[in-house]
Write a protein that holds these residues in place. Sequence first.
Motif, short mmCIF file in Angstrom:
data_model
loop_
_atom_site.label_atom_id
_atom_site.label_comp_id
_atom_site.label_asym_id
_atom_site.label_seq_id
_atom_site.Cartn_x
_atom_site.Cartn_y
_atom_site.Cartn_z
N ILE A 19 0.90 -1.15 0.00
CA ILE A 19 0.00 0.00 0.00
C ILE A 19 0.94 1.20 0.00
O ILE A 19 1.74 1.38 0.94
CB ILE A 19 -0.90 0.02 1.25
CG1 ILE A 19 -1.79 -1.23 1.28
CG2 ILE A 19 -1.75 1.30 1.29
CD1 ILE A 19 -2.66 -1.34 2.53
N LYS A 23 -0.97 6.67 0.39
CA LYS A 23 -2.26 6.21 0.89
C LYS A 23 -2.19 5.80 2.37
O LYS A 23 -3.16 5.30 2.93
CB LYS A 23 -2.73 5.00 0.08
CG LYS A 23 -3.03 5.32 -1.36
CD LYS A 23 -3.61 4.11 -2.05
CE LYS A 23 -3.71 4.35 -3.54
NZ LYS A 23 -3.32 3.18 -4.31
N VAL A 24 -1.00 5.96 2.97
CA VAL A 24 -0.82 5.51 4.35
C VAL A 24 -0.90 6.69 5.32
O VAL A 24 -0.17 7.68 5.15
CB VAL A 24 0.54 4.78 4.51
CG1 VAL A 24 0.77 4.38 5.97
CG2 VAL A 24 0.58 3.54 3.62
N ALA A 25 -1.78 6.58 6.31
CA ALA A 25 -1.87 7.61 7.35
C ALA A 25 -0.60 7.55 8.20
O ALA A 25 -0.13 6.45 8.52
CB ALA A 25 -3.10 7.35 8.22
N TYR A 45 -7.16 3.03 12.62
CA TYR A 45 -6.03 2.09 12.57
C TYR A 45 -5.44 1.88 13.96
O TYR A 45 -5.44 2.80 14.78
CB TYR A 45 -4.94 2.61 11.63
CG TYR A 45 -5.40 2.68 10.18
CD1 TYR A 45 -6.07 1.60 9.60
CD2 TYR A 45 -5.18 3.80 9.41
CE1 TYR A 45 -6.50 1.65 8.29
CE2 TYR A 45 -5.61 3.86 8.09
CZ TYR A 45 -6.28 2.78 7.55
OH TYR A 45 -6.71 2.84 6.26
N SER A 46 -4.90 0.66 14.18
CA SER A 46 -4.37 0.38 15.50
C SER A 46 -2.99 1.00 15.72
O SER A 46 -2.62 1.33 16.84
CB SER A 46 -4.31 -1.14 15.73
OG SER A 46 -3.68 -1.73 14.65
N ALA A 47 -2.24 1.15 14.64
CA ALA A 47 -0.90 1.77 14.74
C ALA A 47 -0.57 2.42 13.40
O ALA A 47 -1.05 1.97 12.36
CB ALA A 47 0.14 0.72 15.09
N ILE A 48 0.25 3.47 13.44
CA ILE A 48 0.65 4.14 12.20
C ILE A 48 2.15 4.48 12.25
O ILE A 48 2.72 4.62 13.34
CB ILE A 48 -0.18 5.44 11.94
CG1 ILE A 48 -0.24 6.30 13.21
CG2 ILE A 48 -1.57 5.14 11.42
CD1 ILE A 48 -0.90 7.64 13.00
N PRO A 114 0.58 -7.36 12.35
CA PRO A 114 -0.52 -7.16 11.39
C PRO A 114 -0.10 -6.41 10.13
O PRO A 114 -0.70 -6.56 9.09
CB PRO A 114 -1.55 -6.34 12.18
CG PRO A 114 -0.84 -5.81 13.36
CD PRO A 114 0.37 -6.66 13.63
N PHE A 115 0.96 -5.61 10.24
CA PHE A 115 1.50 -4.95 9.04
C PHE A 115 2.97 -4.62 9.24
O PHE A 115 3.46 -4.59 10.38
CB PHE A 115 0.70 -3.69 8.69
CG PHE A 115 1.00 -2.50 9.58
CD1 PHE A 115 1.86 -1.50 9.17
CD2 PHE A 115 0.40 -2.38 10.83
CE1 PHE A 115 2.13 -0.40 9.98
CE2 PHE A 115 0.66 -1.29 11.65
CZ PHE A 115 1.53 -0.30 11.22
N ILE A 128 3.30 0.36 3.26
CA ILE A 128 3.19 -0.75 4.21
C ILE A 128 2.75 -2.03 3.49
O ILE A 128 2.17 -1.98 2.40
CB ILE A 128 2.18 -0.44 5.35
CG1 ILE A 128 0.79 -0.13 4.80
CG2 ILE A 128 2.66 0.68 6.24
CD1 ILE A 128 -0.29 -0.03 5.88
N THR A 130 0.49 -5.30 4.43
CA THR A 130 -0.40 -5.78 5.49
C THR A 130 -0.61 -7.29 5.40
O THR A 130 -0.52 -7.90 4.33
CB THR A 130 -1.78 -5.09 5.44
OG1 THR A 130 -2.44 -5.47 4.23
CG2 THR A 130 -1.67 -3.58 5.52
N ARG A 132 -3.40 -8.70 5.73
CA ARG A 132 -4.60 -8.94 4.92
C ARG A 132 -4.26 -9.12 3.43
O ARG A 132 -4.69 -10.08 2.79
CB ARG A 132 -5.55 -7.74 5.07
CG ARG A 132 -6.87 -7.90 4.34
CD ARG A 132 -7.54 -6.55 4.17
NE ARG A 132 -7.82 -5.88 5.41
CZ ARG A 132 -8.96 -6.04 6.10
NH1 ARG A 132 -9.88 -6.86 5.65
NH2 ARG A 132 -9.15 -5.39 7.21
#
Length: 146
Positions: A19, A23-25, A45-48, A114-115, A128, A130, A132
């Motif tokens: 990604i 597009k990544v926060a 999001y859980s972490a950035i 998770p990523f 990143i 991920t 998913r």
Amino acid sequence: MISVNNKEFLFTPIVEYIISSEKVAHVQIGNNAEHALLVLTKTGYSAIPVLDSKYHLQGLLSMRMITDSILGLDHIEYERLGELKVDEIMQTDIPFIKTTDRFQKGLDLLINHPFLCVTEEDGTFAGILTRRVMLKQFKKYIYSAQ
Ligand code: AMP
């Protein structure tokens, strides 16, 4: 036990599955914890990632790190959110992967995360990878191998 005869996909470059950075926060070194909390809450999001002014990866920031940093003895010190900087509370020993690395390395590291943050050779943040997206690709290979 799953058996895949053609293991070529393990050597495909991960660059296809990233990604991309735009597009990544993210937050930047020098931002305060209040700003980071807003970004995390609004995006869900859980972490950035935390980046510096040259767009180099410096660490990761999660909601839990912020909460931990303002935990007082008997209450949460919300008033400190504005003065705490993200670089004081971020995690710096983070796993990361390079754009030139292969699918297998991504898969191995994503078991426990998770990523993953992805960087260019010079440390510039590229995006990143991920769990998913990698699982989706893995599923595609498994199904097409049957
Ligand atoms: P997901 O695969 O969408 O469940 O994402 C897993 C985790 O990856 C999220 O909780 C975030 O920490 C991170 N993540 C995914 N997409 C983004 C994004 N666009 N910007 C920042 N972080 C992301």
